[in-house]
Design an enzyme around this catalytic site. Sequence first.
Site, PDB file in Angstrom:
ATOM      1  CG  ASP A  80      12.528  50.409  11.491  1.00  0.00           C
ATOM      2  OD1 ASP A  80      12.505  51.534  11.403  1.00  0.00           O
ATOM      3  OD2 ASP A  80      12.248  49.719  12.436  1.00  0.00           O
ATOM      4  CB  ILE A  81      16.401  49.627  15.422  1.00  0.00           C
ATOM      5  CG1 ILE A  81      17.919  50.121  14.728  1.00  0.00           C
ATOM      6  CG2 ILE A  81      16.829  48.898  16.628  1.00  0.00           C
ATOM      7  CD1 ILE A  81      18.728  51.170  15.833  1.00  0.00           C
ATOM      8  CG  ASN A  88      14.080  55.435  22.790  1.00  0.00           C
ATOM      9  OD1 ASN A  88      15.185  55.532  23.361  1.00  0.00           O
ATOM     10  ND2 ASN A  88      13.426  55.690  21.749  1.00  0.00           N
ATOM     11  CG  ASP A  97      19.972  59.352  22.265  1.00  0.00           C
ATOM     12  OD1 ASP A  97      19.355  59.257  21.290  1.00  0.00           O
ATOM     13  OD2 ASP A  97      20.267  60.483  23.010  1.00  0.00           O
ATOM     14  CD  GLU A 123      12.647  53.748  15.090  1.00  0.00           C
ATOM     15  OE1 GLU A 123      11.621  53.083  15.266  1.00  0.00           O
ATOM     16  OE2 GLU A 123      12.685  55.027  15.336  1.00  0.00           O
TER      17      GLU A 123
END
Length: 246
Positions: A80-81, A88, A97, A123
């Site tokens: 997971d980022i 965002n 993106d 993500e």
Amino acid sequence: MDLRNLRLESACALLQQEMPAMDMPDPLAYVQNVIDGLCDLSLKDPLTGLSNRRHFNMVLESEVDRVARSGEAALLLLIDIDHFKTVNDTHGHPAGDQVLRVVAKALQACVRPMDTLARYGGEEFVVVLPSCQPSFGHAVAERIRRSIENTRITVAPGVELQVTISIGGAFALQWIRSTTELWTDRADQQLYRAKSTGRNRLCLEPQPESHVSAEEKNLLFGHLSAAEPAWIDMSSVAAHGSNGQR
């Protein structure tokens, strides 16, 4: 086959290829190519080009079955980022993106051709590593974490970002027919640990110990032909087992 009887416009648009000439020499081969392209497209994430969740689920189901039969080690990693929402909110969704695309490419460089890397959603990414011993799995997970940490991502002229990831991992249960849901849930619990203890780290569940004896493995997975020596051995083992001599 008369291609004029087929409505291929939408399929060709999805595959970004031109409609064929009506007098092409092998229309059947063309239609097969279109079908193959659509199948491939249905298993890919359009943003990153990685496998999508549908393909991941198919691979995971197959791997659960393989490990139950072979007893080989297999590792599932959930990635997971960290703080992706901030990317965002601060830089816009096009920047988000771009982060996803660059992270996906960096992840691809860290895994083997035999591994399955997929975008799980949002993500989050997943990696299925077959034939993966615990020491190798930890080394791969740490290499992935460092690779993302050291990657610089240009999201706009003069704007460069650096992101980190958290990783949770769990090994498949050997010699036991578990479920994909339980395996994924165990990896997800480790990802939660990595997130809750500071992020930019990995947490791997220790490989579960197998308590299946060699005799039991032989009974479960030996040859099933009465003409084979393995069948005689299994019958003998079963007889000894019933007399309490195992």
